[in-house]
Design a protein around this motif. Structure first.
Motif, PDB file in Angstrom:
ATOM      1  N   UNK A   1      22.465   2.306 -77.125  1.00  0.00           N
ATOM      2  CA  UNK A   1      22.981   3.409 -77.943  1.00  0.00           C
ATOM      3  C   UNK A   1      21.867   4.386 -78.314  1.00  0.00           C
TER       4      UNK A   1
ATOM      5  N   UNK B   1      14.588   4.752 -81.267  1.00  0.00           N
ATOM      6  CA  UNK B   1      13.695   3.740 -81.834  1.00  0.00           C
ATOM      7  C   UNK B   1      12.699   3.254 -80.781  1.00  0.00           C
ATOM      8  N   UNK B   2      13.200   2.969 -79.574  1.00  0.00           N
ATOM      9  CA  UNK B   2      12.296   2.460 -78.534  1.00  0.00           C
ATOM     10  C   UNK B   2      11.269   3.535 -78.164  1.00  0.00           C
TER      11      UNK B   2
ATOM     12  N   UNK C   1      10.133   5.832 -80.048  1.00  0.00           N
ATOM     13  CA  UNK C   1       9.155   5.889 -81.138  1.00  0.00           C
ATOM     14  C   UNK C   1       8.190   4.721 -81.051  1.00  0.00           C
ATOM     15  N   UNK C   2       8.711   3.518 -80.725  1.00  0.00           N
ATOM     16  CA  UNK C   2       7.842   2.343 -80.634  1.00  0.00           C
ATOM     17  C   UNK C   2       6.826   2.500 -79.510  1.00  0.00           C
TER      18      UNK C   2
ATOM     19  N   UNK D   1       4.271   4.918 -80.571  1.00  0.00           N
ATOM     20  CA  UNK D   1       3.390   4.286 -81.556  1.00  0.00           C
ATOM     21  C   UNK D   1       2.289   3.504 -80.836  1.00  0.00           C
TER      22      UNK D   1
ATOM     23  N   UNK E   1      23.847  -4.558 -79.148  1.00  0.00           N
ATOM     24  CA  UNK E   1      23.224  -3.700 -80.166  1.00  0.00           C
ATOM     25  C   UNK E   1      24.216  -3.212 -81.236  1.00  0.00           C
TER      26      UNK E   1
ATOM     27  N   UNK F   1      12.971  -3.568 -75.449  1.00  0.00           N
ATOM     28  CA  UNK F   1      14.288  -3.197 -75.970  1.00  0.00           C
ATOM     29  C   UNK F   1      14.758  -4.254 -76.968  1.00  0.00           C
TER      30      UNK F   1
ATOM     31  N   UNK G   1      12.800  -6.290 -78.635  1.00  0.00           N
ATOM     32  CA  UNK G   1      11.939  -6.181 -79.807  1.00  0.00           C
ATOM     33  C   UNK G   1      12.415  -5.050 -80.705  1.00  0.00           C
ATOM     34  N   UNK G   2      12.876  -3.966 -80.088  1.00  0.00           N
ATOM     35  CA  UNK G   2      13.361  -2.832 -80.869  1.00  0.00           C
ATOM     36  C   UNK G   2      14.592  -3.233 -81.665  1.00  0.00           C
ATOM     37  N   UNK G   3      15.470  -4.021 -81.057  1.00  0.00           N
ATOM     38  CA  UNK G   3      16.672  -4.483 -81.768  1.00  0.00           C
ATOM     39  C   UNK G   3      16.284  -5.342 -82.970  1.00  0.00           C
TER      40      UNK G   3
ATOM     41  N   UNK H   1      13.482  -5.394 -84.508  1.00  0.00           N
ATOM     42  CA  UNK H   1      12.802  -4.541 -85.483  1.00  0.00           C
ATOM     43  C   UNK H   1      13.819  -3.770 -86.318  1.00  0.00           C
ATOM     44  N   UNK H   2      14.812  -3.235 -85.621  1.00  0.00           N
ATOM     45  CA  UNK H   2      15.852  -2.472 -86.305  1.00  0.00           C
ATOM     46  C   UNK H   2      16.546  -3.351 -87.351  1.00  0.00           C
TER      47      UNK H   2
ATOM     48  N   UNK I   1       6.094  -7.114 -81.750  1.00  0.00           N
ATOM     49  CA  UNK I   1       6.366  -6.401 -83.000  1.00  0.00           C
ATOM     50  C   UNK I   1       5.118  -6.208 -83.856  1.00  0.00           C
TER      51      UNK I   1
ATOM     52  N   UNK J   1       3.920  -2.940 -85.334  1.00  0.00           N
ATOM     53  CA  UNK J   1       4.819  -2.195 -86.220  1.00  0.00           C
ATOM     54  C   UNK J   1       4.949  -2.848 -87.601  1.00  0.00           C
TER      55      UNK J   1
ATOM     56  N   UNK K   1       6.972   2.083 -90.759  1.00  0.00           N
ATOM     57  CA  UNK K   1       8.426   2.130 -90.782  1.00  0.00           C
ATOM     58  C   UNK K   1       8.921   3.249 -89.884  1.00  0.00           C
ATOM     59  N   UNK K   2       9.990   2.982 -89.189  1.00  0.00           N
ATOM     60  CA  UNK K   2      10.569   4.000 -88.320  1.00  0.00           C
ATOM     61  C   UNK K   2      11.128   5.126 -89.181  1.00  0.00           C
TER      62      UNK K   2
END
Lengths: 252, 366
Positions: free
Chosen positions: A113, A119-120, A122-123, A126, B34, B58, B60-62, B64-65, B85, B88, B92-93
């Motif tokens: 989505x 988010x990815x 941005x990660x 980063x 997700x 991907x 890890x992003x989930x 993290x979210x 992670x 991070x 913060x995002x």
């Protein structure tokens, strides 16, 4: 067990002219592998073959055991998804923000989505220290930042291998050293394999696990090994000259 | 590896929901779970990630979210996710706030467009001045002109356009003759189709068609070439060498366009009239009658009007192509934009100038 990339009897060139002949070498998983050589020896040509932009005149290139030149359609796409490339000029899309540049492959290849893509992206940014430039256009950031953003884009799909074409070209020594440190960190923490084309000796000493050196005259590999070994123990005069002349220059 | 597809199981209890993530959290797996995971992760939720067998960025992003959500606790985070992670932990995002597209009031929009038009007009006037000076200078000092570039453009814009100009001219002549022969036959005056085709071709169509083809083929090419040079800083390189980009890039192209347009126009006229006459003869008129009609219909001023205009069309198409190229901003899209603008303003100006000439020729009885 071969390497993550296996090059077998590759004759590289285009338009029927061979620039490099009968190359065989492996790149191992998790190493930083440097392709080295003087100007015009075919470094970039070899890279173009490795990433599938040019078909080999002869021989084969295996990425994770699958032949890149022989693959077609979906099979080829699947192999290409496993590699990331950062081009010499960065080759970021000028009309997109850094975040959109990094998102692009994810957007095309996955059903994540929209929020997840942001988010990815941005990660990834980063990781290369650009988390505050998500919404900037490539033209609004410096050359070094563009290279780092290109690196972030190359890593977007979590590739097995990242190819970098002259990452330090056009960067000042400090920025270039920062980029080296970044590559080293990504390699150590994420175990990412790097194949780097360069002739920046300081970079090579700082990051390379293994080096191959190409030569224009013999159209092949004239040296292979750790950079320190090549500098100190190579029996090839050209290799010694290449390393030493530059070293003295750097020492000054 | 289809057997360990990513899965999400939710158990509800008094203490809040418990989300169990299982399987491969790669890009495809994360995408599959997700939306639901994010929806279910209410405050107080516990996420059990111990069943995750593989986790890439991907995944890890989930995680993290989910972690960032208030009151959500994650248990059994796999080692690879932890290391992914790590960078991070302290950051913060930021909620990316997409700036809402600014709405412009009608007066502002009209004002902006008007200012743009005035600026563009000013640019065009300045450019016309610079180019004219450089062209005249070139006439007096031919050694300053890059003749090789000029002849090269002459060839690509002119010789290579012969086929398309010829084809369009021939077909237009034929079509005009066809369409007008039928109604004129009813009055028995279909021989006057010769007058119609010849006058229309010589006075208007030959020149306009040629100019439009030139705008599409060469005006766009000039803009793209100079635009790319602008993007690659080649134009800047010329300027810093002390070389005037107008003399260096624009003069050869405009000169070639001015020379080649009248020649192409003559060619289009001849071919177009030939196409028309062919149709008239196919309808049964002998060559002698057609020839007499033609020589009676056409006089020198008809040929001259078309040719005089074609010089201006050439200057216009070449000039506007180069100007749009020099106006190119940064990036690949800018080159495309310049090319489009070169063709659009080229064609518009051709028609406007043609209209002006129509009035001038009428007023002077030419």
């Amino acid at each position: 067990m071969g390497g993550i990339i296996e090059v077998r009897n590759l004759t590289a060139g285009y338009g029927g002219t061979a620039i490099l002949e009968n190359l065989t070498f492996d790149v191992h998983k998790g190493e930083i592998f440097v392709i080295l050589g003087g100007s015009g020896c075919g470094k970039s040509t070899l890279l173009k073959h490795l990433i599938g932009l040019l078909p080999p005149l002869e021989g084969d290139i295996l990425i994770e055991g699958k032949s890149l030149p022989k693959a077609e359609g979906r099979e080829r796409q699947a192999i290409l998804k496993r590699i990331g490339v950062s081009y010499q000029s960065g080759a970021l899309f000028g009309s997109m923000t850094l975040s959109e540049n990094v998102r692009l492959p994810l957007e095309e290849y996955t059903d994540l989505p929209n929020d997840a893509l942001d988010l990815i992206a941005w990660m990834k940014l980063k990781l290369v220290g650009l988390e505050n430039y998500v919404a900037s256009l490539p033209s609004e950031v410096s050359g070094g930042m563009q290279k780092r953003a290109a690196l972030a884009r190359a890593m977007a799909m979590d590739p097995a291998v990242v190819f970098l074409d002259e990452p330090s070209a056009g960067l000042d020594p400090i920025t270039s050293a920062d980029l080296d440190a970044l590559i080293l960190r990504l390699n150590k923490t994420l175990g990412m394999t790097f194949v780097i084309v360069t002739h920046e000796l300081p970079s090579i000493y700082a990051i390379a696990d293994r080096v191959i050196m190409l030569d224009k005259k013999t159209k092949g590999i004239i040296a292979e090994g750790k950079p320190d070994d090549l500098r100190d123990h190579s029996d090839n005069a050209f290799v010694r000259q290449f390393f030493h002349r530059e070293v003295t220059e750097v020492a000054e | 590896m289809a057997q360990d597809k990513a899965e999400l199981a939710v158990e509800r209890s008094e203490n809040g929901p418990r989300l169990s993530l299982k399987g491969r959290l790669d890009a495809a797996g994360s995408a599959a779970v997700w939306q639901r995971a994010v929806r279910e992760a209410q405050p107080g939720a516990v996420v059990d990630a111990s069943g995750v067998t593989y986790c890439d960025s991907a995944g890890a992003a989930l995680l993290y979210d989910l972690q960032q959500r208030n009151g959500v606790r994650i248990e059994g985070l796999p080692e690879e996710a932890k290391s992914l992670l790590k960078p991070y932990e302290k950051i913060e995002f930021p909620k990316l706030e997409k700036e809402p597209p600014r709405k412009e009031s009608a007066p502002t929009a009209i004002g902006r467009v008007a200012v743009g038009l005035v600026r563009d007009a000013r640019d065009q006037i300045i450019f016309t001045g610079q180019a004219s000076v450089a062209l005249i200078q070139g006439l007096f000092r031919p050694d300053l002109v890059r003749w090789r570039d000029m002849w090269h453009t002459f060839e690509t814009a002119g010789v290579n356009a012969l086929f398309i100009v010829g084809m369009i001219g021939f077909l237009t002549g034929m079509i005009m003759a066809f369409q007008s022969t039928v109604p004129l036959q009813q009055f028995g005056v279909d021989i006057f189709v010769v007058n119609l085709v010849a006058l229309a071709m010589l006075r208007e169509l030959g020149g306009i068609m040629t100019a439009i083809v030139l705008a599409g083929r060469s005006g766009s090419a000039f803009a793209a070439e100079i635009g790319t040079m602008k993007v690659n800083e080649e134009v800047d390189a010329l300027t810093t060498m002390g070389l005037d980009p107008v003399r260096f890039l624009v003069v050869p192209k405009v000169m070639a366009a001015i020379l080649v347009t009248p020649l192409l126009t003559i060619y289009a006229n001849v071919i177009g009239i030939a196409g028309g006459l062919m149709v008239v003869m196919l309808f049964g008129h002998p060559w002698a009658a057609v020839y007499n009609q033609l020589t009676g219909a056409v006089d020198l001023s008809d040929i001259a009007t078309g040719l005089i205009k074609s010089f201006f069309f050439g200057a216009l198409v070449g000039g506007i192509g180069c100007l749009r190229g020099l106006q190119t901003k940064i990036g690949a899209t800018a080159v495309g934009e310049s090319t489009t603008r070169a063709v659009v303003s080229g064609i518009t100006l051709i028609i406007v100038v043609d209209a002006i000439f129509a009035v001038v020729f009428w007023a002077t009885n030419f």
